[in-house]
Design a protein around this motif. Structure first.
Motif, PDB file in Angstrom:
ATOM      1  N   GLY A  43       0.957  -1.250   0.014  1.00 10.42           N
ATOM      2  CA  GLY A  43      -0.104   0.088  -0.030  1.00 10.42           C
ATOM      3  C   GLY A  43       0.880   1.366   0.059  1.00 10.42           C
ATOM      4  N   ALA A  44       0.494   2.190   0.755  1.00 11.67           N
ATOM      5  CA  ALA A  44       1.201   3.554   0.676  1.00 11.67           C
ATOM      6  C   ALA A  44       1.833   3.818   2.048  1.00 11.67           C
ATOM      7  N   ILE A  45       3.053   4.023   2.061  1.00  5.85           N
ATOM      8  CA  ILE A  45       3.906   4.529   2.898  1.00  5.85           C
ATOM      9  C   ILE A  45       4.499   5.718   2.798  1.00  5.85           C
ATOM     10  N   ILE A  46       4.100   6.570   3.972  1.00  8.79           N
ATOM     11  CA  ILE A  46       4.312   8.121   3.719  1.00  8.79           C
ATOM     12  C   ILE A  46       5.315   8.413   4.920  1.00  8.79           C
ATOM     13  N   GLY A  47       6.276   9.128   4.122  1.00  9.34           N
ATOM     14  CA  GLY A  47       7.474   9.761   5.172  1.00  9.34           C
ATOM     15  C   GLY A  47       8.778   8.861   5.059  1.00  9.34           C
ATOM     16  N   LYS A  48       9.925   9.237   5.153  1.00  7.78           N
ATOM     17  CA  LYS A  48      11.203   8.604   5.008  1.00  7.78           C
ATOM     18  C   LYS A  48      11.166   7.674   6.142  1.00  7.78           C
ATOM     19  N   GLY A  49      10.931   7.978   7.482  1.00  8.28           N
ATOM     20  CA  GLY A  49      11.106   7.320   8.616  1.00  8.28           C
ATOM     21  C   GLY A  49      10.305   5.790   8.357  1.00  8.28           C
ATOM     22  N   ALA A  50       9.096   6.087   7.969  1.00 11.83           N
ATOM     23  CA  ALA A  50       8.199   4.940   7.990  1.00 11.83           C
ATOM     24  C   ALA A  50       8.740   4.115   6.470  1.00 11.83           C
ATOM     25  N   ILE A  51       9.178   4.552   5.673  1.00 16.05           N
ATOM     26  CA  ILE A  51       9.914   3.877   4.505  1.00 16.05           C
ATOM     27  C   ILE A  51      10.940   2.965   5.168  1.00 16.05           C
ATOM     28  N   MET A  52      12.046   3.567   5.680  1.00 18.61           N
ATOM     29  CA  MET A  52      13.178   2.824   5.993  1.00 18.61           C
ATOM     30  C   MET A  52      12.757   1.975   7.144  1.00 18.61           C
ATOM     31  N   ALA A  53      11.672   2.195   7.895  1.00 20.23           N
ATOM     32  CA  ALA A  53      11.309   0.975   8.956  1.00 20.23           C
ATOM     33  C   ALA A  53      10.787  -0.045   8.129  1.00 20.23           C
ATOM     34  N   ALA A  54       9.974   0.188   6.962  1.00 19.92           N
ATOM     35  CA  ALA A  54       9.423  -0.923   6.190  1.00 19.92           C
ATOM     36  C   ALA A  54      10.534  -1.754   5.613  1.00 19.92           C
ATOM     37  N   MET A  55      11.567  -0.901   5.227  1.00 26.70           N
ATOM     38  CA  MET A  55      12.572  -1.823   4.465  1.00 26.70           C
ATOM     39  C   MET A  55      13.363  -2.541   5.484  1.00 26.70           C
ATOM     40  N   LYS A  56      13.791  -1.811   6.629  1.00 26.68           N
ATOM     41  CA  LYS A  56      14.406  -2.813   7.566  1.00 26.68           C
ATOM     42  C   LYS A  56      13.550  -4.083   7.884  1.00 26.68           C
ATOM     43  N   GLY A  57      12.203  -4.130   7.946  1.00 26.29           N
ATOM     44  CA  GLY A  57      11.590  -5.308   8.472  1.00 26.29           C
ATOM     45  C   GLY A  57      11.615  -6.070   7.096  1.00 26.29           C
ATOM     46  N   TYR A  58      11.736  -5.606   6.045  1.00 30.44           N
ATOM     47  CA  TYR A  58      11.769  -6.534   4.986  1.00 30.44           C
ATOM     48  C   TYR A  58      13.113  -7.146   4.844  1.00 30.44           C
ATOM     49  N   PHE A  59      14.042  -6.683   4.913  1.00 32.63           N
ATOM     50  CA  PHE A  59      15.258  -6.967   4.435  1.00 32.63           C
ATOM     51  C   PHE A  59      15.727  -8.048   5.913  1.00 32.63           C
ATOM     52  N   GLU A  60      15.088  -8.011   7.032  1.00 36.32           N
ATOM     53  CA  GLU A  60      15.100  -8.812   8.056  1.00 36.32           C
ATOM     54  C   GLU A  60      14.619 -10.074   7.538  1.00 36.32           C
ATOM     55  N   GLU A  61      13.443 -10.099   7.073  1.00 35.25           N
ATOM     56  CA  GLU A  61      12.771 -11.469   6.533  1.00 35.25           C
ATOM     57  C   GLU A  61      13.650 -11.925   5.437  1.00 35.25           C
ATOM     58  N   TYR A  62      14.187 -10.877   4.477  1.00 36.81           N
ATOM     59  CA  TYR A  62      14.497 -11.484   3.170  1.00 36.81           C
ATOM     60  C   TYR A  62      16.290 -11.051   3.045  1.00 36.81           C
ATOM     61  N   PRO A  63      17.017 -11.546   3.926  1.00 42.87           N
ATOM     62  CA  PRO A  63      18.227 -11.017   3.968  1.00 42.87           C
ATOM     63  C   PRO A  63      19.114 -11.194   2.777  1.00 42.87           C
ATOM     64  N   ASP A  64      18.698 -12.158   1.935  1.00 44.52           N
ATOM     65  CA  ASP A  64      19.671 -12.386   0.793  1.00 44.52           C
ATOM     66  C   ASP A  64      19.045 -11.966  -0.604  1.00 44.52           C
ATOM     67  N   GLN A  65      18.232 -11.053  -0.502  1.00 38.83           N
ATOM     68  CA  GLN A  65      17.415 -10.645  -1.562  1.00 38.83           C
ATOM     69  C   GLN A  65      18.489  -9.842  -2.755  1.00 38.83           C
ATOM     70  N   HIS A  66      18.346 -10.435  -3.860  1.00 30.44           N
ATOM     71  CA  HIS A  66      19.446  -9.732  -4.905  1.00 30.44           C
ATOM     72  C   HIS A  66      18.303  -9.368  -6.229  1.00 30.44           C
TER      73      HIS A  66
END
Length: 121
Positions: A43-66
């Motif tokens: 969906g929509a993520i508004i603001g740099k802080g929220a975007i970075m929090a979402a990315m941090k969670g994503y990469f914790e779940e998918y640490p080997d993404q390429h």
């Protein structure tokens, strides 16, 4: 000087390289404070802080993404479109995650990313 379309194409290459390296400090520096991130999956993520929090969670779940870029092209002076393929593994389930998609990134006059619109292909 004025930011050019070529500058912005180079910025997208740097952004994707930082994502592949999971260098979230580098990624954070590329977003404007008021940036928005729109994706069919989150969906929509508004603001740099929220975007970075979402990315941090994503990469914790998918640490080997390429991800591999097939196309990175300017479609307007301040917009760059990319098409990419990514592979990752879920840390929770061990299952592979494969996604083909793309995005349109809108840049501000300062060269920071104002908006990312992700689309599945």
């Amino acid at each position: 000087g004025k930011v050019t379309a070529e500058d912005n194409v180079a910025r997208v290459h740097r952004y994707h390289a930082a994502l592949n390296a999971i260098d979230l400090d580098a990624v954070s520096a590329m977003f404007a404070e008021v940036a928005e991130y729109h994706s069919p999956s989150v969906g929509a993520i508004i603001g740099k802080g929220a975007i970075m929090a979402a990315m941090k969670g994503y990469f914790e779940e998918y640490p080997d993404q390429h991800a591999i870029d097939d196309v990175v092209e300017a479609i307007a002076p301040n917009k760059v479109r990319s098409r990419w393929r990514l592979n990752a593994t879920s840390k929770t389930t061990g299952l592979p995650y494969v996604r083909n998609g793309g995005e349109v990134i809108t840049f501000g006059d300062d060269g920071l990313m104002l908006r990312v619109d992700v689309e599945d292909s």
